[in-house]
Write an enzyme that holds these catalytic residues in place. Structure first.
Site, PDB file in Angstrom:
ATOM      1  N   HIS A 142       0.811  -1.224   0.000  1.00 56.68           N
ATOM      2  CA  HIS A 142       0.000   0.000   0.000  1.00 56.68           C
ATOM      3  C   HIS A 142       0.845   1.275   0.000  1.00 56.68           C
ATOM      4  CE1 HIS A 142      -3.772  -2.016   0.355  1.00 56.68           C
ATOM      5  NE2 HIS A 142      -3.554  -2.485   1.568  1.00 56.68           N
ATOM      6  N   ASP A 179      -3.202 -10.225  -2.422  1.00 54.89           N
ATOM      7  CA  ASP A 179      -3.747  -9.681  -1.177  1.00 54.89           C
ATOM      8  C   ASP A 179      -5.167  -9.186  -1.467  1.00 54.89           C
ATOM      9  OD1 ASP A 179      -2.544  -8.259   1.625  1.00 54.89           O
ATOM     10  OD2 ASP A 179      -4.266  -7.260   0.736  1.00 54.89           O
ATOM     11  N   HIS A 181      -6.714  -6.668  -0.547  1.00 52.39           N
ATOM     12  CA  HIS A 181      -6.825  -5.226  -0.731  1.00 52.39           C
ATOM     13  C   HIS A 181      -5.993  -4.793  -1.935  1.00 52.39           C
ATOM     14  CE1 HIS A 181      -7.353  -6.016   3.684  1.00 52.39           C
ATOM     15  NE2 HIS A 181      -8.489  -5.404   3.376  1.00 52.39           N
ATOM     16  N   ASP A 267      -5.362 -12.444   3.311  1.00 52.25           N
ATOM     17  CA  ASP A 267      -6.601 -11.874   3.831  1.00 52.25           C
ATOM     18  C   ASP A 267      -7.804 -12.115   2.927  1.00 52.25           C
ATOM     19  OD1 ASP A 267      -5.211 -10.243   2.099  1.00 52.25           O
ATOM     20  OD2 ASP A 267      -5.130  -8.525   3.440  1.00 52.25           O
TER      21      ASP A 267
END
Length: 368
Positions: A142, A179, A181, A267
């Site tokens: 991120h 991931d 996200h 996740d």
């Protein structure tokens, strides 16, 4: 050649800064907790412990690595950001971005995490190791060049890519980010470049809220070299397999990379507290096997996996074990203790068909 496993106990000592309990932290005082943050050391530590117990660690070339140097960091991050990060870290910690707290020593631990990724990519690119897994903490996908966010303080994968390119070890890299996200940081750093293909599979409308659209394909020289697959909540094993076979692997085959790097978050697992996907531990193992086979066909097996998210202390260890076992081609397995119950909760055949069709629709719009 062996499969490398890069890890360091120091990374487990990263703490949540102003979110942490108000106890002395730093030096030889190990943090007691991350203040209730979902990004905490136990998911990573329990994965390593499970690997030790099953004997998987003993089959790997397990090692630490030096911290990433300032020169390595500055190929991605401006000096002004690094100076502010270091000063804040030395002063006791704080928070520089969106949901990125850290305690005293956070700068040094983040450079160690980036160093693990750098060493893994270097060893595989140079032929010292066949492939490798880096158990990073804090994560990095991120973090943008000037803006840390989402628990990520340094762009670990981007730093590792630039270090390998500076040494002339690689020219073209494909980054697959599964991931749950969106990998906005990696995307933003390479958005205008054609030497790095970035592919992100993520839950639509999760984090960050304003990035990860299907239409975001890159800019300038990078046009067409960024692929986003915003998948519907509820996507399970079948949907992830279809996404790999319909979009991810064909895109990598067209790109013809020198190396594949996976931003490996767990996740998307069915019981993760920060998402609403339904992947199983076996899903990650199977995805790893498919990407490994792709790397063997296209780039002499050069594959590095860099740990990102995953917030279930119970389930991440089994997801990670399945992944690393597949990466190493090991006969050592850790049976999923929740497999029966979680398989029963997979999407219905009708919903699975809908999810596969949505991926086909996205593939058509991407012209894949």
């Amino acid at each position: 050649m062996a499969t490398g496993f890069f890890w360091d106990e120091q990374c487990f000592w990263h703490a949540g800064g102003n979110y942490a309990f108000t106890l002395p932290i730093g030096g030889l005082v190990q943090p007691l907790a991350s203040g209730g943050l979902p990004e905490n050391p136990e998911t990573k530590r329990r994965l390593k412990n499970l690997m030790d117990i099953t004997g998987l660690t003993a089959e790997l070339a397990a090692q630490s690595a030096p911290c990433a140097t300032r020169e390595m960091l500055e190929r991605v991050h401006p000096a002004s950001y690094l100076d502010t990060f270091k000063t804040t870290s030395d002063a006791g910690g704080g928070e520089l971005g969106h949901h990125v707290p850290f305690a005293v020593g956070g700068y040094e631990i983040a450079t160690k995490s980036a160093g693990l990724a750098v060493a893994a990519v270097d060893a595989v690119a140079s032929g010292t190791l066949e492939n490798a897994y880096a158990l990073n903490r804090p994560p990095g996908h991120h973090c943008e060049a000037e803006t840390p966010m989402g628990f990520c303080l340094l762009a670990n994968i981007a730093i590792a890519i630039e270090a390998a390119k500076a040494k002339g070890l690689v020219q073209r890299i494909a980054v697959v980010d599964w991931d749950v996200h969106h990998g906005n940081g990696t995307e933003s750093i390479f958005y205008e470049r054609d030497d790095v293909l970035t592919i992100s599979l993520h839950q639509e409308g999760n984090y960050p809220l304003t990035t990860g659209a299907l239409a975001d394909r890159g800019k300038g020289a990078g046009e067409g070299h960024n692929i986003n697959l915003p998948m519907y909540a509820g996507s399970g094993h079948t949907a992830y397999m279809h996404a790999l076979e319909r979009v991810v692997i064909p895109a990598i085959e067209v790109f013809k990379p020198d190396m594949i790097i996976v931003a490996c978050g767990f996740d998307a697992a069915i019981i993760d507290p920060l998402a609403r996907m339904q992947a199983l531990a076996g899903t990650f193992g199977t995805m790893t096997q498919k990407i490994k086979e792709t790397a063997e066909r296209l780039c002499d097996g050069k594959l590095v996996m860099v740990h990102e998210g995953g917030y279930s202390e119970v389930y991440v260890p089994f997801c990670g074990h399945a992944t690393i076992s597949a990466l190493a081609g090991s006969d050592i397995h850790a049976p999923d203790p929740l497999a029966a119950d979680l398989t029963f909760r997979q999407p219905s055949p009708a919903f699975d068909a809908f999810l596969r069709q949505s991926i086909d629709d996205m593939a058509s719009k991407l012209d894949i």
